[in-house]
Design a protein around this motif. Structure first.
Motif, mmCIF file in Angstrom:
data_model
loop_
_atom_site.group_PDB
_atom_site.id
_atom_site.type_symbol
_atom_site.label_atom_id
_atom_site.label_comp_id
_atom_site.label_asym_id
_atom_site.label_seq_id
_atom_site.Cartn_x
_atom_site.Cartn_y
_atom_site.Cartn_z
ATOM 1 N N VAL A 83 -1.294 10.716 -9.746
ATOM 2 C CA VAL A 83 -1.873 10.148 -8.684
ATOM 3 C C VAL A 83 -2.429 8.796 -9.595
ATOM 4 O O VAL A 83 -1.993 7.774 -9.640
ATOM 5 C CB VAL A 83 -1.852 10.357 -8.027
ATOM 6 C CG1 VAL A 83 -2.705 9.568 -7.038
ATOM 7 C CG2 VAL A 83 -1.176 11.553 -7.020
ATOM 8 N N ASN A 84 -3.323 9.599 -10.358
ATOM 9 C CA ASN A 84 -4.336 8.351 -10.947
ATOM 10 C C ASN A 84 -3.820 7.747 -11.433
ATOM 11 O O ASN A 84 -5.060 6.661 -12.401
ATOM 12 C CB ASN A 84 -5.301 9.677 -11.634
ATOM 13 C CG ASN A 84 -6.297 9.908 -10.754
ATOM 14 O OD1 ASN A 84 -6.860 9.792 -9.967
ATOM 15 N ND2 ASN A 84 -7.080 11.632 -10.898
ATOM 16 N N VAL A 90 2.682 7.498 -4.667
ATOM 17 C CA VAL A 90 3.864 8.189 -6.088
ATOM 18 C C VAL A 90 3.806 9.300 -4.411
ATOM 19 O O VAL A 90 2.787 9.703 -3.869
ATOM 20 C CB VAL A 90 2.374 8.594 -6.674
ATOM 21 C CG1 VAL A 90 2.720 10.217 -7.400
ATOM 22 C CG2 VAL A 90 2.093 7.888 -7.829
ATOM 23 N N GLU A 91 4.816 10.333 -4.798
ATOM 24 C CA GLU A 91 5.341 11.164 -4.183
ATOM 25 C C GLU A 91 4.174 12.798 -4.240
ATOM 26 O O GLU A 91 4.531 12.622 -5.984
ATOM 27 C CB GLU A 91 6.427 11.802 -4.302
ATOM 28 C CG GLU A 91 7.488 13.038 -2.717
ATOM 29 C CD GLU A 91 8.563 12.694 -3.057
ATOM 30 O OE1 GLU A 91 8.979 12.097 -3.301
ATOM 31 O OE2 GLU A 91 8.869 13.569 -1.983
ATOM 32 N N VAL A 92 4.069 13.051 -3.848
ATOM 33 C CA VAL A 92 2.984 14.608 -4.406
ATOM 34 C C VAL A 92 3.539 15.475 -3.702
ATOM 35 O O VAL A 92 4.736 15.270 -2.508
ATOM 36 C CB VAL A 92 1.889 14.016 -4.151
ATOM 37 C CG1 VAL A 92 1.328 13.735 -4.452
ATOM 38 C CG2 VAL A 92 1.316 14.562 -2.736
ATOM 39 N N ARG A 153 -4.450 5.612 0.497
ATOM 40 C CA ARG A 153 -3.511 6.042 1.997
ATOM 41 C C ARG A 153 -2.514 7.502 1.393
ATOM 42 O O ARG A 153 -1.999 7.761 0.261
ATOM 43 C CB ARG A 153 -2.723 4.609 1.844
ATOM 44 C CG ARG A 153 -1.686 4.456 2.741
ATOM 45 C CD ARG A 153 -1.088 3.489 3.417
ATOM 46 N NE ARG A 153 -2.167 2.042 2.482
ATOM 47 C CZ ARG A 153 -1.602 0.939 2.103
ATOM 48 N NH1 ARG A 153 -0.763 0.971 1.462
ATOM 49 N NH2 ARG A 153 -2.525 -0.100 2.283
ATOM 50 N N LEU A 154 -1.747 7.410 2.070
ATOM 51 C CA LEU A 154 -1.348 9.191 2.721
ATOM 52 C C LEU A 154 -0.544 8.995 3.925
ATOM 53 O O LEU A 154 -1.296 9.453 4.714
ATOM 54 C CB LEU A 154 -2.271 10.440 2.907
ATOM 55 C CG LEU A 154 -1.576 11.657 2.628
ATOM 56 C CD1 LEU A 154 -0.600 12.044 1.405
ATOM 57 C CD2 LEU A 154 -2.510 13.433 2.804
ATOM 58 N N THR A 155 0.147 8.757 3.568
ATOM 59 C CA THR A 155 1.613 8.998 4.316
ATOM 60 C C THR A 155 2.182 9.877 4.243
ATOM 61 O O THR A 155 3.074 9.585 3.407
ATOM 62 C CB THR A 155 1.925 6.858 4.232
ATOM 63 O OG1 THR A 155 1.039 5.838 4.244
ATOM 64 C CG2 THR A 155 3.071 7.263 5.350
ATOM 65 N N GLY A 156 2.721 10.618 4.908
ATOM 66 C CA GLY A 156 4.035 11.759 4.549
ATOM 67 C C GLY A 156 3.504 12.488 3.038
ATOM 68 O O GLY A 156 1.874 13.122 2.932
ATOM 69 N N THR A 160 -1.155 6.641 -1.872
ATOM 70 C CA THR A 160 -1.250 5.596 -2.823
ATOM 71 C C THR A 160 -2.877 5.220 -2.645
ATOM 72 O O THR A 160 -3.286 4.934 -2.467
ATOM 73 C CB THR A 160 -0.849 4.449 -2.412
ATOM 74 O OG1 THR A 160 0.850 4.265 -1.736
ATOM 75 C CG2 THR A 160 -0.611 2.832 -3.351
ATOM 76 N N ARG A 161 -3.372 5.252 -4.398
ATOM 77 C CA ARG A 161 -4.830 4.666 -4.771
ATOM 78 C C ARG A 161 -5.217 3.121 -4.558
ATOM 79 O O ARG A 161 -4.459 2.425 -4.882
ATOM 80 C CB ARG A 161 -5.313 4.666 -6.212
ATOM 81 C CG ARG A 161 -5.110 6.552 -6.148
ATOM 82 C CD ARG A 161 -5.832 6.285 -7.735
ATOM 83 N NE ARG A 161 -4.878 5.187 -8.664
ATOM 84 C CZ ARG A 161 -4.948 4.057 -9.801
ATOM 85 N NH1 ARG A 161 -6.433 4.214 -10.071
ATOM 86 N NH2 ARG A 161 -4.443 3.319 -10.550
#
Ligand code: AMP
Ligand code: MG
Length: 331
Positions: A83-84, A90-92, A153-156, A160-161
């Protein structure tokens, strides 16, 4: 005659004693340690089936190591570092999404005092490593995310940084999270009584047999001495302290909990201990309250539902939430 009846009584007594022992199996306490997330983790389990406890502790250590692998910033190949390195979404894993979601809640609730985006700051100071250093203001400014801006941003499960300065570092919350997951696993394995202690981040399952667990709160300035104890069951007790990782130069202590406004070690507290239902929540709140200082930190803890805490301010004075006073025993 007397002798014979005495022998009979003794024999009968022995038989009764034996029967009683067999009826109530003696609970065993199994305690094991492992080095995970850079700290000594101790798991204790109580119960009659020692084998079952040992197997569950094995599994709990494996799970905590998996969590470490996922959230570490020390290996460039970890899912967190993926992610960084990316500027795109990025899907986590569900696990990481869950942890980031909780972290973002505490970030908002603490007005940004809790900040998961300080990886760049941490890398500059190198506190706890062999060659720590004092960065210049310009060096800090270059990697400091906007303290009032949105970082993530966290969507589901998509992360995204929102700026290049944001380098995720979950050091303020991941240990607590790992403790919670280990406790879940022990519970599911049928253990009723356990404690998981990850370097002072403690989570509890049930009580210590019939009694509560007695948890020591470390004195922030006297190594190896307790400030107080607190009785708890089915809760977590987590402490953030400036004595955990630090170095000293010219009589000044530089420690590992940073003020997101300056990138400098936060100066308001020596330590903050938080009692909550989840260790991840307690972990994040302890770090947040540490950064906020004794006054605003206490306010944050009082405002949080089913959370108690104790703060040792920088000058050594102590404040506690109203609900904790009766539960503390001073040393
Ligand atoms: P803790 O011991 O839980 O207070 O966590 C300290 C760790 O959290 C540090 O070693 C950093 O990895 C990270 N950290 C430092 N400052 C902050 C902050 N303001 N908010 C969130 N995490 C932080
Ligand atoms: Mg913490």
């Amino acid at each position: 005659m007397l002798n014979r009846s005495l022998t009979l009584i003794v024999a009968l007594g022995l038989i009764l004693l034996l029967a009683w022992f067999q009826r109530t199996p003696q609970p065993a306490e199994v305690a094991r340690t492992a080095l995970i997330m850079g700290t000594l983790v101790e798991i204790k389990g109580l119960g009659s089936d020692e084998n079952k406890i040992n197997m569950a502790i094995n599994d709990a250590f494996i799970l905590m190591r998996q969590i470490e692998e996922e959230f570490t910033t020390e290996k460039g190949t970890s899912p967190l570092m993926r992610v960084n390195r990316s500027n795109a979404p990025v899907e986590v894993s569900p696990r990481m999404a869950e942890l980031l979601d909780l972290g973002l809640q505490i970030q908002r609730q603490s007005g940004g005092a809790f900040s998961m985006g300080l990886g760049g700051i941490k890398a500059l100071w190198r506190i706890g490593e062999e060659t720590p250093q004092i960065p210049t203001r310009a060096e800090l400014a270059a990697v400091l995310p906007d303290p009032d801006g949105e970082q993530l941003r966290l969507t589901g499960r998509m992360v995204t940084r929102l700026s290049p300065q944001v380098q995720l570092d979950l050091g303020g919350i991941a240990k607590g999270y790992a403790v919670d997951r280990a406790l879940d696993l022990l519970r599911q394995a049928g253990i009723e009584s356990a404690s998981v202690n990850a370097g002072g981040d403690i989570g509890l399952l049930g009580g210590h047999g019939e009694r509560s667990w007695r948890i020591g709160i470390q004195h922030p300035r006297r190594a190896g001495e307790l400030l107080a104890t607190i009785d708890a069951r089915d809760q977590a007790v987590v402490t953030s302290g400036d004595y955990e990782r630090f170095f000293e130069r010219d009589g000044v202590r530089y420690h590992h909990i940073f003020d997101p406004h300056s990138g400098q070690p936060a100066r308001g507290c020596q330590s903050v201990s938080v009692v909550a239902d989840s260790a991840a929540l307690a972990d994040a709140l302890a770090t947040a309250a540490f950064v906020l200082g004794p006054q605003r930190g206490l306010q944050l803890l009082e405002e949080s539902q089913q959370v108690e805490g104790l703060i040792v301010a920088a000058d050594g004075h102590i404040v506690t939430t109203a609900g904790l006073k009766d539960r503390l025993e001073w040393r």
